[in-house]
Design an enzyme around this catalytic site. Structure first.
Site, PDB file in Angstrom:
ATOM      1  N   SER A  82      -0.153   1.363   5.361  1.00 18.16           N
ATOM      2  CA  SER A  82      -0.331   2.125   3.973  1.00 18.16           C
ATOM      3  C   SER A  82       0.972   1.974   3.307  1.00 18.16           C
ATOM      4  CB  SER A  82      -0.424   3.429   3.966  1.00 18.16           C
ATOM      5  OG  SER A  82      -0.534   3.688   2.564  1.00 18.16           O
ATOM      6  N   GLU A  91      -5.911   9.924  -0.646  1.00 22.25           N
ATOM      7  CA  GLU A  91      -5.555   9.290  -1.533  1.00 22.25           C
ATOM      8  C   GLU A  91      -6.401   9.445  -2.860  1.00 22.25           C
ATOM      9  OE1 GLU A  91      -4.197   5.268  -0.544  1.00 22.25           O
ATOM     10  OE2 GLU A  91      -5.414   4.508  -2.011  1.00 22.25           O
ATOM     11  N   ASN A 144      -7.384  -2.696   6.879  1.00 19.62           N
ATOM     12  CA  ASN A 144      -8.075  -1.457   6.673  1.00 19.62           C
ATOM     13  C   ASN A 144      -9.718  -1.690   7.210  1.00 19.62           C
ATOM     14  OD1 ASN A 144      -6.526   0.377   5.320  1.00 19.62           O
ATOM     15  ND2 ASN A 144      -7.189  -0.588   3.326  1.00 19.62           N
ATOM     16  N   HIS A 202      -6.336   9.178   5.363  1.00 20.50           N
ATOM     17  CA  HIS A 202      -5.370   8.958   4.300  1.00 20.50           C
ATOM     18  C   HIS A 202      -5.876   8.410   3.229  1.00 20.50           C
ATOM     19  CE1 HIS A 202      -2.641   6.230   2.321  1.00 20.50           C
ATOM     20  NE2 HIS A 202      -1.544   6.927   2.388  1.00 20.50           N
ATOM     21  N   ASN A 203      -6.829   7.533   3.183  1.00 20.40           N
ATOM     22  CA  ASN A 203      -7.140   6.828   2.171  1.00 20.40           C
ATOM     23  C   ASN A 203      -8.048   7.805   1.185  1.00 20.40           C
ATOM     24  OD1 ASN A 203      -5.640   4.787   2.848  1.00 20.40           O
ATOM     25  ND2 ASN A 203      -7.401   3.425   1.974  1.00 20.40           N
ATOM     26  N   ALA A 253      -2.062 -13.677   3.367  1.00 19.41           N
ATOM     27  CA  ALA A 253      -2.258 -13.287   1.908  1.00 19.41           C
ATOM     28  C   ALA A 253      -1.193 -12.081   1.545  1.00 19.41           C
ATOM     29  CB  ALA A 253      -3.732 -12.472   1.590  1.00 19.41           C
ATOM     30  N   LYS A 309      -5.784   6.250   8.955  1.00 18.64           N
ATOM     31  CA  LYS A 309      -5.527   5.571   7.811  1.00 18.64           C
ATOM     32  C   LYS A 309      -6.577   5.788   6.883  1.00 18.64           C
ATOM     33  CE  LYS A 309      -4.000   3.035   4.608  1.00 18.64           C
ATOM     34  NZ  LYS A 309      -4.730   2.088   4.113  1.00 18.64           N
ATOM     35  N   GLY A 341      -0.111  -9.707   4.601  1.00 14.63           N
ATOM     36  CA  GLY A 341       0.072 -10.552   5.689  1.00 14.63           C
ATOM     37  C   GLY A 341       1.524 -11.046   5.436  1.00 14.63           C
TER      38      GLY A 341
HETATM   39  C1  6PG Z   1      -2.664   2.118   0.990  1.00 17.70           C
HETATM   40  C2  6PG Z   1      -4.045   1.866   0.124  1.00 17.70           C
HETATM   41  C3  6PG Z   1      -4.589   0.557   0.321  1.00 17.70           C
HETATM   42  C4  6PG Z   1      -5.429   0.208  -0.698  1.00 17.70           C
HETATM   43  C5  6PG Z   1      -6.630   1.127  -0.788  1.00 17.70           C
HETATM   44  C6  6PG Z   1      -7.150   0.998  -1.976  1.00 17.70           C
HETATM   45  O1  6PG Z   1      -2.668   2.854   1.777  1.00 17.70           O
HETATM   46  O2  6PG Z   1      -1.926   1.299   0.852  1.00 17.70           O
HETATM   47  O3  6PG Z   1      -4.677   2.944   0.225  1.00 17.70           O
HETATM   48  O4  6PG Z   1      -4.903   0.587   1.656  1.00 17.70           O
HETATM   49  O5  6PG Z   1      -4.797   0.201  -1.987  1.00 17.70           O
HETATM   50  O6  6PG Z   1      -7.614   0.298   0.303  1.00 17.70           O
HETATM   51  O7  6PG Z   1      -8.715   1.794  -1.870  1.00 17.70           O
HETATM   52  P1  6PG Z   1      -9.539   1.525  -3.092  1.00 17.70           P
HETATM   53  O8  6PG Z   1      -9.883   0.101  -3.486  1.00 17.70           O
HETATM   54  O9  6PG Z   1     -10.821   1.773  -2.178  1.00 17.70           O
HETATM   55  O10 6PG Z   1      -9.196   2.458  -4.193  1.00 17.70           O
END
Ligand code: 6PG
Length: 481
Positions: free
Chosen positions: A128, A190, A102, A186-187, A11, A183, A14
């Site tokens: 990420s 985010e 993830n 990190h999210n 996908a 990670k 990958g």
């Molecule tokens: C990243 C993003 C990526 C993804 C998130 C979105 O670091 O590249 O975080 O991993 O876009 O999983 O998360 P949500 O769908 O929960 O907002």
């Protein structure tokens, strides 16, 4: 010719990681459950490097030099276990299975344990940077056994984003699930970054009367200040976008119900387990839930719930001072949110026996990832050297920065509250800041109440050792418990 790396699961993430490896001169063996995706990738991008097309996992395994490195890029959860189960019988000692999705870090811990029993290395890596990052250089957070990094690290560092000083945004974090844990946090950060940007956007609109396109100018300008970051930059793009169908700002036709795939929620669940007060992340996860979980309730609330606004506050239409207040509040809130997230990493390190180096982690978030920002360079520097601050907010430059922002921050939160505009992250981060610096917290009363109704005992300020209980239902004398 054998391939240095194999990728199964083609996908977009990958496929883009596979192309990134190939563009860096590695021979990449490709596999996907349905061969259509493999062929599509080869048709479109086969000339970008050397790929080996395989149709089965056996062919993939045969195409690789040993010890093998196989990157699994399938959906987190059961699909990862399914691929592992099929791969294991085909592999030899010291081969490495890499999970770049993830994945939940506890799954990664379990998988490393199980595969170690079979003599295989399992490496969970946080990746990420979205689709573009995967192709052009993501931030990579690898966990797994240290020895696997000797074989895998150089490849990952090659394809990772590079910080301004040339350092790859990829470094071994620690064993088992440490990479996926970092990670995950990190999210979480985010989520908080995005939520607080959203709160700023709302205040700029509802209080300062700035239309989305005008706000885009503001965010562009903010991106030239200490807020400079990818998310601020793309906020300007999103706010400037005009909807072709209606000619309205696109932001006004997007349904205000936020989705989530789970990493933010995991961060909060894990924070609750650790007792780590990541209030900014928690409010952000709940803000998404409130926006989307019960639409009928939101509709009904609009009809029945009064605002109770006393009419004391006025809009500050196009007032540059208010805009600057919001900018400073955003910076201070962001600092607290990072302080909370990094503190959570420290607590997790203690719990799981990881030696998490905050300077390294901040360093590899400087580029490539979604939260990449100038600030991360400053945060990295704050943790370099022997004198590590106990909390990010205690680093001298941040003490000064927050002090400078505080009057603005308080005004913004007060204004939001007076006007009935939700600003949960602006508020919770200020509450955290004030709680942390307060000499006495209301926790004393909580302890008193717990002792009253449940004999849960308390400690005294004048006795470091003793555990006390007051005989509330008796003569109210105090006893040593
Ligand atoms: C990243 C993003 C990526 C993804 C998130 C979105 O670091 O590249 O975080 O991993 O876009 O999983 O998360 P949500 O769908 O929960 O907002």
């Amino acid at each position: 010719q054998k391939a240095q790396i194999g990728v199964t699961g083609l996908a977009v993430m990958g496929a883009n990681l596979a192309r990134n490896f190939a563009r860096h001169g590695y021979t990449v063996a490709l596999h996907n459950r349905s061969v259509g995706k493999t062929d599509a990738l080869l048709d479109a991008h086969g000339d970008e490097g050397t790929f080996i097309r395989t149709e089965t996992l056996q062919e993939l395994v045969d195409a690789l030099e040993t010890p093998r490195r196989i990157l699994v890029m399938v959906k987190a959860g059961a699909p990862v276990d399914a691929v592992i189960e099929q791969l294991v019988p085909l592999l030899e000692k010291d081969d490495i299975i890499i999970d770049g999705g993830n994945s939940y870090f506890q799954d990664t811990r379990r998988r490393e344990r199980e595969l170690a029993e079979q003599g295989l290395d399992f490496v969970g890596i946080g990746v990420s940077g979205g689709e573009e990052g995967a192709l052009l250089g993501p931030s990579i957070m690898p966990g797994g056994p240290r020895k696997s990094y000797d074989s895998l690290g150089p490849l990952l560092e090659d394809i990772a984003a590079k910080a301004e000083d040339g350092t790859p945004c990829c470094a071994w974090i620690d064993t088992d699930g440490a990479g996926h844990f970092v990670k995950m946090v990190h999210n979480g950060i985010e989520y908080a970054d995005m939520q607080v940007i959203g709160e700023a956007h709302e205040l700029l609109r509802s209080v300062a009367g700035l239309e989305p396109a005008e706000q885009a100018d503001v965010f562009e300008q903010w991106n030239r200040t200490e807020l400079a970051s990818y998310l601020i930059e793309i906020t300007a793009h999103v706010l400037r976008q005009v909807d072709a169908r209606t000619d309205q700002p696109l932001i006004d036709v997007i349904v205000d119900a936020a989705g989530q795939k789970g990493t933010g929620r995991w961060t909060v669940q894990e924070a609750l387990e650790l007792g780590s007060p990541v209030t900014a992340i928690a409010e952000s996860v709940f803000a998404r839930a409130l926006s989307s979980a019960e639409p009928e309730m939101r509709l009904e609330a609009q009809r029945v719930l009064p605002a109770g606004i006393g009419g004391t506050t006025e809009d500050v239409v196009h007032d540059p001072e208010f805009v600057e207040d919001v900018r400073k509040a955003l910076y201070a809130s962001k600092l607290v949110s990072y302080a909370q997230g990094l503190d959570m990493l420290t607590m997790a390190g203690r719990e799981y026996g990881w030696d998490l180096d905050l300077a390294t982690i901040a360093g590899l978030w400087r580029e490539g990832c979604i939260i990449r920002a100038q600030l991360l360079e400053v945060i990295m520097e704050a943790y370099q050297g022997d004198k590590q601050p106990l909390n990010l907010l205690f680093a001298p430059e941040f003490v000064t920065a927050v002090e400078e922002a505080l009057p603005s921050w308080r005004r913004v939160v007060a204004r939001a509250v007076e006007r009935g505009i939700p600003a949960p992250v602006f508020a919770t981060t200020l509450n955290y800041y004030d709680s942390l610096r307060r000499p006495r917290l209301n926790a004393a009363l909580t302890q008193g109440l717990r002792d009253f109704f449940g004999a849960h005992t308390y400690r005294r300020v004048d006795d470091a050792e003793g555990i006390y209980h007051t005989l509330w239902s008796g003569d109210r004398s105090e006893v040593v418990s």
